[in-house]
Design an enzyme around this catalytic site. Sequence first.
Site, PDB file in Angstrom:
ATOM      1  N   ASN A   1     -16.772  40.221  30.238  1.00  0.00           N
ATOM      2  CA  ASN A   1     -15.330  40.244  30.425  1.00  0.00           C
ATOM      3  C   ASN A   1     -14.818  39.857  31.802  1.00  0.00           C
ATOM      4  O   ASN A   1     -13.641  39.576  31.955  1.00  0.00           O
ATOM      5  CB  ASN A   1     -14.793  41.639  30.106  1.00  0.00           C
ATOM      6  CG  ASN A   1     -15.049  42.037  28.683  1.00  0.00           C
ATOM      7  OD1 ASN A   1     -14.634  41.343  27.761  1.00  0.00           O
ATOM      8  ND2 ASN A   1     -15.752  43.124  28.488  1.00  0.00           N
ATOM      9  N   TYR A   2     -15.677  39.878  32.811  1.00  0.00           N
ATOM     10  CA  TYR A   2     -15.173  39.684  34.164  1.00  0.00           C
ATOM     11  C   TYR A   2     -15.778  38.513  34.916  1.00  0.00           C
ATOM     12  O   TYR A   2     -15.220  38.063  35.910  1.00  0.00           O
ATOM     13  CB  TYR A   2     -15.372  40.958  34.987  1.00  0.00           C
ATOM     14  CG  TYR A   2     -14.455  42.070  34.552  1.00  0.00           C
ATOM     15  CD1 TYR A   2     -13.107  42.025  34.876  1.00  0.00           C
ATOM     16  CD2 TYR A   2     -14.922  43.139  33.807  1.00  0.00           C
ATOM     17  CE1 TYR A   2     -12.244  43.031  34.476  1.00  0.00           C
ATOM     18  CE2 TYR A   2     -14.073  44.150  33.401  1.00  0.00           C
ATOM     19  CZ  TYR A   2     -12.731  44.089  33.744  1.00  0.00           C
ATOM     20  OH  TYR A   2     -11.889  45.078  33.336  1.00  0.00           O
ATOM     21  N   LEU A   3     -16.936  38.055  34.484  1.00  0.00           N
ATOM     22  CA  LEU A   3     -17.607  37.000  35.246  1.00  0.00           C
ATOM     23  C   LEU A   3     -17.339  35.640  34.630  1.00  0.00           C
ATOM     24  O   LEU A   3     -17.700  35.405  33.477  1.00  0.00           O
ATOM     25  CB  LEU A   3     -19.105  37.281  35.286  1.00  0.00           C
ATOM     26  CG  LEU A   3     -19.454  38.636  35.915  1.00  0.00           C
ATOM     27  CD1 LEU A   3     -20.942  38.889  35.860  1.00  0.00           C
ATOM     28  CD2 LEU A   3     -18.953  38.706  37.353  1.00  0.00           C
TER      29      LEU A   3
ATOM     30  N   SER B   1     -15.695  37.930  39.773  1.00  0.00           N
ATOM     31  CA  SER B   1     -16.277  36.589  39.725  1.00  0.00           C
ATOM     32  C   SER B   1     -16.674  36.098  41.117  1.00  0.00           C
ATOM     33  O   SER B   1     -17.743  35.517  41.296  1.00  0.00           O
ATOM     34  CB  SER B   1     -15.306  35.608  39.072  1.00  0.00           C
ATOM     35  OG  SER B   1     -15.257  35.857  37.682  1.00  0.00           O
TER      36      SER B   1
END
EC number: 5.6.2.1
Length: 596
Positions: free
Chosen positions: A553-555, A427
């Site tokens: 899933n990650y940002l 992120s």
Amino acid sequence: SLKCILIMNRQGNLIYFPLYHSFLFSHGLFFVVMVIRWEEERYTDGSKWRFLEHKGPVFAPPYEPLPGNVKFYYDGKPMKLSALAEEVATFFAKMLDHEYTTKDIFRKNFFKDWRKEMTSEEKSKITDLNKCNFSEMNEYFKAQSEARKQMSKEEKQKIKEENERLLQEYGFCIMDNHKERIGNFRIEPPGLFRGRGDHPKMGMLKRRIRPEDIIINCSKDSKHPKPPPGTKWKEVRHDNKVTWLASWTENIQGSIKYIMLNPSSRIKGEKDWQKYETARRLKKCVDRIRNQYRDDWKSKEMRIRQRAVALYFIDKLALRAGNEKEEGETADTVGCCSLRVEHIKLYPKMDDQEYVVEFDFLGKDSIRYYNKIPVEKRVFKNLQLFLENKQPEDDLFDRLNTSILNKHLQELMDGLTAKVFRTYNASITLQQQLKELTSDDSIPAKILSYNRANRAVAILCNHQRAPPKTFEKSMQNLQTKIDEKQNQLSAARKQLKAAKADHKASHDEKSKKAVEVKRKAVQRIEEQLMKLQVQATDREENKQIALGTSKLNYLDPRISVAWCKKYGIPIEKIYNKTQREKFAWAIDMAEKDYEF
DNA sequence: ATGGAGACTTGACGTTAAAGCG
DNA sequence: CGCTTTAACGTCAAGTCTCCAT
């Protein structure tokens, strides 16, 4: 930050609707009773819901025996198989074109499991897979799928409607007054297990799941789902400490599979939000933690130095934690804590760099991780020490595992685990890259910048994809289009020039208008050309990189939402419909000045 | 500590529906 | 409008992490 509205329908029932369902207003049938904010409905006692009602899963359709003219041959002679043996045979027959069926382990596993389904006569007769001829069956299934493609519009429409009906009936549940979409309401059909990479269990029979295998979870006071006529559920329980609606035990690994809600649901959305909040808390103390593990590189204790080096890799390279796996049960893959000596090489000097570590190992899904990075001298010296007197197949971090590491992390920050570093670094990278890359150019150029920022993250997380089979061709097509556009542009420019000359000569209104028209045409084609070029760049850079996983899933979606608001980019350009539903919470919450 | 069950997230990929094009 | 191409969607395997018994 409005989450949803409470509405009353004509029957007087109160229903919660997420805000993106606002099209309902246009019907004019509803009264808004109450507005709910995101924060206002979390339980503090560990329970996940108060009320849960659903219709249970949809089972795979029963096996349809082959028509009589489609034959299986053993040792050159036709042989009629019992229904059970035939069904399993069709699983193999369907995969004949796939590379899997040439692999030894796959064939061995399949044959072993297939024989278990045979009658005793079949078993005594069929003893060699190489003598089995499935090709007629294979042809039949190919013809079937061809026929499906050739179906008339009406037939296709009918199937679509049937699917829609099934979705409406089984695809939703009620959880605490919300009508929520279920993620996977269809039970996985039987077939042959396809593991990824070199999986020791590939080819094994994944058996058919029956109602008797299913545990239903719902609230006591709900209308319980009915099992299909003549069958029973394994169990009906009322456990509100978990989020699943149904579960069963799968026969390959013996693990449990679940039916859960769609990512757009309250329960998933809140969890997702929480995940990013944990990562933001890490942001606040990451400097302290980094200083700490750098200090620990000097520790007297081996276990602490190993822990500190591993954490450094997890932080710097966004490696996964790396739990131990049972040998022989799965493909041989590793993460940080399970790295072995054979997975790294040390180079005191490489080209113009010092202390280079080369990583080469198979990670999750047997995707190769290959990277060369220069590290600090202390790390390098430590690694040399860790390697001393070890065999290639020995653990690099022999005094460490994920549980030790996570316990340590827990002490550094509440809720901190190894994977939080991946979320945090992903992120924060997006946010930084967006700041750096966003140009004050056109919208397509801005979106290219966004994709590039996204790409930086995907590279960090090693999210790869096989280049699409049609990649080269589609690149060529695009290039052809660009060439054509370029020709068009020069032609349009010539016309503009001519029109200008014409206007200079005559100075009348008509020729002036003609110049304007031509000028606009040139402008339009220039824009189109630029768009195509941007598209080509984007696609080329994306050849082997998958953006989807990091995006989903990650940002932290609020970074993207804020970016869109700041630069006036419609959110639809960044998130498609499904993604907008999943990130509804972020779209509602984030303003243009949001900081991760 | 160790191991295993359980719950939930993450991941690549194949299929299908929709967009784009002539 | 019908075909091709592309993106969305669904599938299901493979991870992470927690909890609990030993």
